[in-house]
Design a protein around this motif. Structure first.
Motif, PDB file in Angstrom:
ATOM      1  N   VAL A 454      25.975  33.017  44.538  1.00  0.00           N
ATOM      2  CA  VAL A 454      26.537  34.275  44.042  1.00  0.00           C
ATOM      3  C   VAL A 454      27.819  34.006  43.260  1.00  0.00           C
ATOM      4  O   VAL A 454      28.647  33.178  43.675  1.00  0.00           O
ATOM      5  CB  VAL A 454      26.848  35.243  45.205  1.00  0.00           C
ATOM      6  CG1 VAL A 454      27.311  36.597  44.662  1.00  0.00           C
ATOM      7  CG2 VAL A 454      25.635  35.418  46.129  1.00  0.00           C
ATOM      8  N   ALA A 455      27.965  34.713  42.148  1.00  0.00           N
ATOM      9  CA  ALA A 455      29.218  34.714  41.391  1.00  0.00           C
ATOM     10  C   ALA A 455      29.806  36.118  41.460  1.00  0.00           C
ATOM     11  O   ALA A 455      29.104  37.098  41.191  1.00  0.00           O
ATOM     12  CB  ALA A 455      28.983  34.311  39.945  1.00  0.00           C
ATOM     13  N   ILE A 456      31.070  36.216  41.845  1.00  0.00           N
ATOM     14  CA  ILE A 456      31.777  37.493  41.863  1.00  0.00           C
ATOM     15  C   ILE A 456      32.474  37.637  40.520  1.00  0.00           C
ATOM     16  O   ILE A 456      33.392  36.882  40.202  1.00  0.00           O
ATOM     17  CB  ILE A 456      32.793  37.564  43.007  1.00  0.00           C
ATOM     18  CG1 ILE A 456      32.185  37.063  44.329  1.00  0.00           C
ATOM     19  CG2 ILE A 456      33.349  38.977  43.142  1.00  0.00           C
ATOM     20  CD1 ILE A 456      30.983  37.844  44.807  1.00  0.00           C
ATOM     21  N   PHE A 457      32.050  38.616  39.720  1.00  0.00           N
ATOM     22  CA  PHE A 457      32.435  38.676  38.314  1.00  0.00           C
ATOM     23  C   PHE A 457      33.231  39.941  38.008  1.00  0.00           C
ATOM     24  O   PHE A 457      32.775  41.059  38.240  1.00  0.00           O
ATOM     25  CB  PHE A 457      31.167  38.637  37.441  1.00  0.00           C
ATOM     26  CG  PHE A 457      31.417  38.561  35.965  1.00  0.00           C
ATOM     27  CD1 PHE A 457      32.164  37.525  35.414  1.00  0.00           C
ATOM     28  CD2 PHE A 457      30.879  39.515  35.109  1.00  0.00           C
ATOM     29  CE1 PHE A 457      32.379  37.441  34.049  1.00  0.00           C
ATOM     30  CE2 PHE A 457      31.084  39.441  33.739  1.00  0.00           C
ATOM     31  CZ  PHE A 457      31.831  38.405  33.208  1.00  0.00           C
ATOM     32  N   ASP A 458      34.438  39.736  37.495  1.00  0.00           N
ATOM     33  CA  ASP A 458      35.280  40.825  37.001  1.00  0.00           C
ATOM     34  C   ASP A 458      35.000  40.950  35.506  1.00  0.00           C
ATOM     35  O   ASP A 458      35.496  40.164  34.699  1.00  0.00           O
ATOM     36  CB  ASP A 458      36.751  40.509  37.263  1.00  0.00           C
ATOM     37  CG  ASP A 458      37.701  41.553  36.699  1.00  0.00           C
ATOM     38  OD1 ASP A 458      37.225  42.532  36.089  1.00  0.00           O
ATOM     39  OD2 ASP A 458      38.927  41.377  36.855  1.00  0.00           O
ATOM     40  N   ASP A 459      34.200  41.948  35.126  1.00  0.00           N
ATOM     41  CA  ASP A 459      33.760  42.058  33.747  1.00  0.00           C
ATOM     42  C   ASP A 459      34.833  42.583  32.815  1.00  0.00           C
ATOM     43  O   ASP A 459      34.678  42.530  31.589  1.00  0.00           O
ATOM     44  CB  ASP A 459      32.511  42.938  33.648  1.00  0.00           C
ATOM     45  CG  ASP A 459      32.736  44.334  34.211  1.00  0.00           C
ATOM     46  OD1 ASP A 459      33.445  44.454  35.227  1.00  0.00           O
ATOM     47  OD2 ASP A 459      32.199  45.305  33.644  1.00  0.00           O
ATOM     48  N   GLU A 460      35.955  43.081  33.351  1.00  0.00           N
ATOM     49  CA  GLU A 460      37.034  43.591  32.511  1.00  0.00           C
ATOM     50  C   GLU A 460      38.235  42.653  32.449  1.00  0.00           C
ATOM     51  O   GLU A 460      39.088  42.787  31.565  1.00  0.00           O
ATOM     52  CB  GLU A 460      37.480  44.962  33.010  1.00  0.00           C
ATOM     53  CG  GLU A 460      36.401  46.033  32.898  1.00  0.00           C
ATOM     54  CD  GLU A 460      36.896  47.404  33.308  1.00  0.00           C
ATOM     55  OE1 GLU A 460      38.051  47.498  33.779  1.00  0.00           O
ATOM     56  OE2 GLU A 460      36.127  48.372  33.160  1.00  0.00           O
ATOM     57  N   GLY A 461      38.324  41.721  33.362  1.00  0.00           N
ATOM     58  CA  GLY A 461      39.441  40.789  33.369  1.00  0.00           C
ATOM     59  C   GLY A 461      39.417  39.860  32.166  1.00  0.00           C
ATOM     60  O   GLY A 461      38.371  39.612  31.563  1.00  0.00           O
ATOM     61  N   THR A 462      40.580  39.336  31.802  1.00  0.00           N
ATOM     62  CA  THR A 462      40.683  38.416  30.669  1.00  0.00           C
ATOM     63  C   THR A 462      41.512  37.197  31.074  1.00  0.00           C
ATOM     64  O   THR A 462      42.289  37.235  32.033  1.00  0.00           O
ATOM     65  CB  THR A 462      41.345  39.086  29.454  1.00  0.00           C
ATOM     66  OG1 THR A 462      42.663  39.520  29.808  1.00  0.00           O
ATOM     67  CG2 THR A 462      40.526  40.281  28.980  1.00  0.00           C
ATOM     68  N   PHE A 463      41.350  36.127  30.340  1.00  0.00           N
ATOM     69  CA  PHE A 463      42.168  34.942  30.552  1.00  0.00           C
ATOM     70  C   PHE A 463      42.207  34.124  29.273  1.00  0.00           C
ATOM     71  O   PHE A 463      41.317  34.227  28.426  1.00  0.00           O
ATOM     72  CB  PHE A 463      41.658  34.091  31.717  1.00  0.00           C
ATOM     73  CG  PHE A 463      40.324  33.414  31.474  1.00  0.00           C
ATOM     74  CD1 PHE A 463      40.259  32.076  31.092  1.00  0.00           C
ATOM     75  CD2 PHE A 463      39.129  34.108  31.641  1.00  0.00           C
ATOM     76  CE1 PHE A 463      39.039  31.440  30.882  1.00  0.00           C
ATOM     77  CE2 PHE A 463      37.904  33.490  31.444  1.00  0.00           C
ATOM     78  CZ  PHE A 463      37.861  32.155  31.061  1.00  0.00           C
ATOM     79  N   GLU A 464      43.256  33.334  29.138  1.00  0.00           N
ATOM     80  CA  GLU A 464      43.372  32.415  28.014  1.00  0.00           C
ATOM     81  C   GLU A 464      42.865  31.051  28.437  1.00  0.00           C
ATOM     82  O   GLU A 464      43.153  30.585  29.545  1.00  0.00           O
ATOM     83  CB  GLU A 464      44.823  32.308  27.556  1.00  0.00           C
ATOM     84  CG  GLU A 464      45.010  31.382  26.362  1.00  0.00           C
ATOM     85  CD  GLU A 464      46.447  31.320  25.880  1.00  0.00           C
ATOM     86  OE1 GLU A 464      46.771  30.396  25.099  1.00  0.00           O
ATOM     87  OE2 GLU A 464      47.256  32.185  26.290  1.00  0.00           O
ATOM     88  N   GLY A 481      42.907  27.890  23.785  1.00  0.00           N
ATOM     89  CA  GLY A 481      43.763  28.901  23.207  1.00  0.00           C
ATOM     90  C   GLY A 481      43.106  30.250  22.994  1.00  0.00           C
ATOM     91  O   GLY A 481      43.786  31.223  22.672  1.00  0.00           O
ATOM     92  N   MET A 482      41.792  30.340  23.195  1.00  0.00           N
ATOM     93  CA  MET A 482      41.096  31.611  23.000  1.00  0.00           C
ATOM     94  C   MET A 482      41.293  32.527  24.203  1.00  0.00           C
ATOM     95  O   MET A 482      41.423  32.073  25.331  1.00  0.00           O
ATOM     96  CB  MET A 482      39.600  31.376  22.781  1.00  0.00           C
ATOM     97  CG  MET A 482      39.240  30.776  21.450  1.00  0.00           C
ATOM     98  SD  MET A 482      37.451  30.829  21.204  1.00  0.00           S
ATOM     99  CE  MET A 482      37.317  29.997  19.613  1.00  0.00           C
ATOM    100  N   MET A 483      41.286  33.828  23.945  1.00  0.00           N
ATOM    101  CA  MET A 483      41.272  34.830  25.007  1.00  0.00           C
ATOM    102  C   MET A 483      39.824  35.235  25.254  1.00  0.00           C
ATOM    103  O   MET A 483      39.104  35.592  24.317  1.00  0.00           O
ATOM    104  CB  MET A 483      42.087  36.056  24.607  1.00  0.00           C
ATOM    105  CG  MET A 483      43.579  35.815  24.577  1.00  0.00           C
ATOM    106  SD  MET A 483      44.284  35.387  26.211  1.00  0.00           S
ATOM    107  CE  MET A 483      43.864  36.861  27.160  1.00  0.00           C
ATOM    108  N   LEU A 484      39.408  35.141  26.503  1.00  0.00           N
ATOM    109  CA  LEU A 484      38.039  35.486  26.867  1.00  0.00           C
ATOM    110  C   LEU A 484      38.035  36.639  27.851  1.00  0.00           C
ATOM    111  O   LEU A 484      38.945  36.772  28.678  1.00  0.00           O
ATOM    112  CB  LEU A 484      37.323  34.281  27.491  1.00  0.00           C
ATOM    113  CG  LEU A 484      37.151  33.045  26.603  1.00  0.00           C
ATOM    114  CD1 LEU A 484      36.439  31.938  27.368  1.00  0.00           C
ATOM    115  CD2 LEU A 484      36.381  33.383  25.319  1.00  0.00           C
ATOM    116  N   GLN A 485      37.016  37.449  27.766  1.00  0.00           N
ATOM    117  CA  GLN A 485      36.839  38.563  28.687  1.00  0.00           C
ATOM    118  C   GLN A 485      35.772  38.198  29.706  1.00  0.00           C
ATOM    119  O   GLN A 485      34.721  37.667  29.351  1.00  0.00           O
ATOM    120  CB  GLN A 485      36.424  39.833  27.948  1.00  0.00           C
ATOM    121  CG  GLN A 485      36.217  41.036  28.867  1.00  0.00           C
ATOM    122  CD  GLN A 485      35.853  42.296  28.113  1.00  0.00           C
ATOM    123  OE1 GLN A 485      36.066  42.386  26.907  1.00  0.00           O
ATOM    124  NE2 GLN A 485      35.306  43.281  28.816  1.00  0.00           N
TER     125      GLN A 485
END
Length: 521
Positions: A454-464, A481-485
């Motif tokens: 199982v993967a617990i996924f925050d579909d609105e969170g972002t990270f660099e 360096g990219m920002m991903l959602q």
């Protein structure tokens, strides 16, 4: 509580007179040996719904599924229970195309680092390619050496492909017996001498040997047409064009040297041989050129058993955006134009399309082999760790994109532009990839009897994408360096939490990954 009788095993009235539990058959006493994951959103059997999932820790299997969010009080005191709402419970991803490079090139990658990177991104199963380890997985002896090297180092489950090379047709059936999940061959030089390209004669021999075996025969489908202003026979380290159209540090020069005809010509050759083994599943790895899609669609319509995959980088990166000298983008087949990318998306979104899966093709190397110039920097304006100042020569640099563990976020980020759903992601990266490698009855879905991956996924969170997000060995990737959602909060492998982003990461845990060596059925 609301129960769906078609999807649960423990039959309790509502409310239950006693909470769900496991019986310890050794002692005959009630044992609190389950983990319970709940959320208002989960992808079960291809659709988004509320769910509570019960996993047996002794077996690692899903034993109960409730189509509602149960409360902790519905389970024995002390049960490992978490309501992850509003985050999404996803089946662990099955990345069916990863190069872990161990043994032999562990300075490039290894089981320990590669599988930790996978777990970071919700990938619970990786299938290791037969190259670029030394020895390659082209013999039973080579497979056993790789299996020995993997012992005690895998944080997620790992399966293995075998390779087809000239002269090893007699090794293929024994490799099936030893549990490889499929086979891969190159129609063009692979870039490493221990894994030479196959001819049409070699392909025919492999098809004949595997015709009635439970396996998949896959191809790196590039070859040089009879007349081409080509790069020669090298894939990963390429000769310059016979007549260069521009400077060798310009991506346009490299792209022009590997036209779509390389892919269409190779696929046409494969299709011309498919009649030798009509029941054998064939598969095109890392499809890049949209010009090949009509060929594949026509073959499928005629009954040829063939599918294709594409990669996160072909769906998110475009030639027009590659800076001069940024060889982090070099791979083969190459990243093509934005219009080509749009065409891949269009085919992927078709229910009857030939592209069934999306994978990483994580193919790392040491940073110095990328020959990046000092002008190419990461997001912090520092030279990527370990780099030597090079020329940015796309023809001399090693070809391969590092991205294992980033794929879910890459796909979700780019997919927002194309209107994808989380169910689409599960179909492409979990269910269909599991089917491709013969694991469709245990992985790729959240269903009774399946592994509790199982993967617990925050579909609105972002990270660099910084070094802390690149857990693979060498921190050299075009995504830096990219920002991903889309953020994976936790990763569970067979009922064991191996990654906790909000907690202690991998903590003091030990690798719990299993080597998938059962013969395909």
């Amino acid at each position: 509580m609301t129960l769906n009788p078609s999807t649960y095993r423990h039959h309790y009235p509502s409310p239950a007179p006693s909470p769900p539990h496991e019986i310890n058959h050794i002692t005959g006493t009630v044992a609190n040996s389950i983990v319970v994951l709940a959320s208002s959103r989960a992808v079960l059997e291809g659709r988004l719904t509320a769910a509570t999932i019960v996993i047996s820790q002794p077996t690692g299997k899903i034993t109960s599924i409730f189509h509602s969010v149960l409360h902790a009080s519905d389970f024995p005191p002390g049960t490992d229970y978490t309501d992850h709402s509003p985050h999404i419970l996803l089946p662990g991803l099955v990345d069916a195309h990863v190069h872990l490079n161990e043994p032999g090139r562990t300075e490039w990658e290894g089981f320990w680092t590669g599988t930790r990177a996978a777990a970071f991104g919700g990938v619970t199963t990786v299938i290791d390619m037969p190259l670029n380890a030394i020895p390659p997985t082209t013999t039973v002896a080579g497979l056993k050496e790789k299996v020995q090297a993997a012992q005690g180092k895998c944080w997620v489950d790992v399966g293995f492909y075998g390779g087809i090379v000239p002269g090893n047709a007699t090794e293929l059936r024994p490799l099936v017996q030893e549990g490889v999940r499929g086979f891969k061959g190159f129609l063009i030089d692979s870039g490493v001498p221990e894994f030479p390209a196959v001819s049409s004669i070699d392909i025919a021999l492999a098809m004949a040997a595997l015709a009635d075996e439970p396996t998949t025969l896959m191809f790196h489908a590039e070859t040089i047409p009879p007349i081409a202003d080509s790069v020669g026979d090298d894939v990963q380290q390429s000769l310059p064009p016979l007549a260069p159209i521009g400077p060798l540090d310009e991506y346009a020069t490299f792209l022009a040297s590997r036209p779509s005809s390389f892919e269409t010509y190779a696929i046409a050759e494969i299709l011309s041989l498919a009649h030798i083994a009509p029941n054998l599943p064939l598969h095109i790895v890392h499809l890049s050129a949209i010009e090949a899609i009509p060929l594949l669609r026509e073959a499928i319509a005629k009954g040829v058993n063939i599918t294709a995959e594409t990669c996160f980088h072909y769906l998110s990166l475009a030639a027009e955006s590659v800076r001069n000298g940024d060889t982090r983008h070099k791979c083969c087949p190459p990243i093509r134009s934005q219009s080509n990318q749009d065409g891949l998306w269009e085919e992927l979104m078709q229910d009857g399309g030939c592209i069934k899966t999306v994978v990483s093709d994580h193919s790392p190397c040491t940073p110095n082999l990328k020959l990046l110039p000092s002008s190419i920097t990461n997001a912090k304006n520092d030279i990527v760790a370990g780099l030597e100042d090079g020329k940015g020569d796309f023809f001399s640099a090693w070809g391969g994109v590092s991205s294992v563990g980033l794929g879910l976020s890459i796909l979700w980020t780019e997919g927002q532009r194309h209107g994808i759903s989380i169910e689409d992601v599960v179909k492409w990266c979990c269910k269909n990839t599991a089917k491709q490698v013969g694991l469709e009855n245990e992985k790729g879905d959240l269903a009774l009897g399946f592994d509790g991956d199982v993967a617990i996924f925050d579909d609105e969170g972002t990270f660099e994408v910084g070094e802390e997000a690149m857990l693979f060995r060498n921190k050299c990737s075009p995504y830096q360096g990219m920002m991903l959602q889309g953020v994976v909060k936790e990763t569970w492998v067979r009922g064991q939490r191996v990654w906790d982003r909000e907690g202690s990461g991998f903590g003091k845990g030990v690798p719990r990954g299993k080597l998938l060596l059962e013969r395909r059925r």
